[in-house]
Design a protein around this motif. Structure first.
Motif, PDB file in Angstrom:
ATOM      1  N   PRO A  70       5.679   6.879  11.905  1.00  0.00           N
ATOM      2  CA  PRO A  70       5.925   5.475  12.237  1.00  0.00           C
ATOM      3  C   PRO A  70       4.668   4.818  12.785  1.00  0.00           C
ATOM      4  CG  PRO A  70       7.317   6.945  13.553  1.00  0.00           C
ATOM      5  CD  PRO A  70       6.381   7.801  12.775  1.00  0.00           C
ATOM      6  N   PHE A  71       4.495   3.556  12.459  1.00  0.00           N
ATOM      7  CA  PHE A  71       3.455   2.744  13.083  1.00  0.00           C
ATOM      8  C   PHE A  71       4.011   1.354  13.237  1.00  0.00           C
ATOM      9  CE2 PHE A  71       2.601   2.299   8.557  1.00  0.00           C
ATOM     10  CZ  PHE A  71       2.205   0.973   8.387  1.00  0.00           C
ATOM     11  N   CYS A  72       3.501   0.643  14.234  1.00  0.00           N
ATOM     12  CA  CYS A  72       4.006  -0.696  14.538  1.00  0.00           C
ATOM     13  C   CYS A  72       2.933  -1.741  14.275  1.00  0.00           C
ATOM     14  CB  CYS A  72       4.430  -0.792  15.999  1.00  0.00           C
ATOM     15  SG  CYS A  72       5.812   0.271  16.428  1.00  0.00           S
ATOM     16  N   LEU A 120       0.810  -1.217   0.000  1.00  0.00           N
ATOM     17  CA  LEU A 120       0.000   0.000   0.000  1.00  0.00           C
ATOM     18  C   LEU A 120       0.847   1.274   0.000  1.00  0.00           C
ATOM     19  CD1 LEU A 120      -2.740  -1.061   2.557  1.00  0.00           C
ATOM     20  CD2 LEU A 120      -3.016  -0.786   0.077  1.00  0.00           C
ATOM     21  N   GLY A 121       2.157   1.134   0.185  1.00  0.00           N
ATOM     22  CA  GLY A 121       3.028   2.301   0.155  1.00  0.00           C
ATOM     23  C   GLY A 121       3.787   2.588   1.427  1.00  0.00           C
ATOM     24  N   ALA A 122       3.654   1.746   2.442  1.00  0.00           N
ATOM     25  CA  ALA A 122       4.468   1.913   3.650  1.00  0.00           C
ATOM     26  C   ALA A 122       5.908   1.556   3.324  1.00  0.00           C
ATOM     27  CB  ALA A 122       3.944   1.014   4.770  1.00  0.00           C
ATOM     28  N   GLU A 123       6.817   2.009   4.162  1.00  0.00           N
ATOM     29  CA  GLU A 123       8.217   1.619   4.005  1.00  0.00           C
ATOM     30  C   GLU A 123       8.737   1.146   5.351  1.00  0.00           C
ATOM     31  OE1 GLU A 123      10.834   5.405   3.752  1.00  0.00           O
ATOM     32  OE2 GLU A 123       8.949   5.914   2.758  1.00  0.00           O
ATOM     33  N   PRO A 124       9.653   0.176   5.337  1.00  0.00           N
ATOM     34  CA  PRO A 124      10.185  -0.311   6.611  1.00  0.00           C
ATOM     35  C   PRO A 124      11.115   0.730   7.237  1.00  0.00           C
ATOM     36  CG  PRO A 124      11.255  -1.427   4.778  1.00  0.00           C
ATOM     37  CD  PRO A 124      10.190  -0.541   4.193  1.00  0.00           C
ATOM     38  N   LEU A 151       7.040   0.403  10.694  1.00  0.00           N
ATOM     39  CA  LEU A 151       6.910   0.857   9.313  1.00  0.00           C
ATOM     40  C   LEU A 151       6.623   2.353   9.326  1.00  0.00           C
ATOM     41  CD1 LEU A 151       4.610  -2.045   8.087  1.00  0.00           C
ATOM     42  CD2 LEU A 151       7.063  -1.837   7.739  1.00  0.00           C
ATOM     43  N   LEU A 152       6.839   2.990   8.196  1.00  0.00           N
ATOM     44  CA  LEU A 152       6.530   4.408   8.037  1.00  0.00           C
ATOM     45  C   LEU A 152       5.409   4.530   7.023  1.00  0.00           C
ATOM     46  CD1 LEU A 152      10.195   5.710   7.737  1.00  0.00           C
ATOM     47  CD2 LEU A 152       8.808   5.499   9.806  1.00  0.00           C
TER      48      LEU A 152
END
Length: 136
Positions: A129-131, A106-110, A122-123
């Motif tokens: 940031p979210f976990c 979906l477009g998050a990045e680690p 993830l960002l």
């Protein structure tokens, strides 16, 4: 909380006046709302020129997104002199690998730093940031 009406359990959303939730500042609240709606499977409940909000299936809390002119992405982990995070979101999942793969698609990045084996930081597309985590 004083001055707040509490709705009866199961009351229809339109009859409620007891919503609560965090609001994330970002450069494009509509795009970020769509990202989280797809990630979480939540309903887009509000969208206007300044922002948007999602409501989960239980319909009590919300996750809001507000346009912030001049928004600067936070840095995680923190670095001296860089914008720091002030909060992050945690989501418990049952299959960490599948949840991470979905978020990345979906477009998050680690994030560059992963502090625990049962947690993936993830960002989102705006850099918050979210976990995603499994209960160890």
């Amino acid at each position: 909380m004083r001055g707040r009406r509490v709705a009866a359990p199961g009351a229809p959303r339109a009859a409620r006046a007891d919503y609560w939730g965090p609001v994330l500042e970002c450069p494009d609240p509509h795009a970020l709302a769509r990202f989280y709606a797809e990630l979480l499977g939540w309903e887009l409940a509000k969208e206007d020129t300044d922002g948007a909000a999602l409501i989960p299936p239980d319909g009590v809390a919300y996750l809001g997104f507000q346009h912030a002119p001049g928004y600067v992405r936070p840095v995680w982990p923190a670095r001296e002199g860089e914008p720091r995070i002030t909060m992050h979101l945690d989501f418990e999942v049952s299959d960490l690998g599948a949840a991470v793969a979905h978020a990345l698609a979906l477009g998050a990045e680690p994030a560059s730093h992963q502090p625990q084996p049962n947690v993936r930081v993830l960002l989102d597309p705006a850099g918050h940031p979210f976990c995603l985590y499994v209960d160890a």
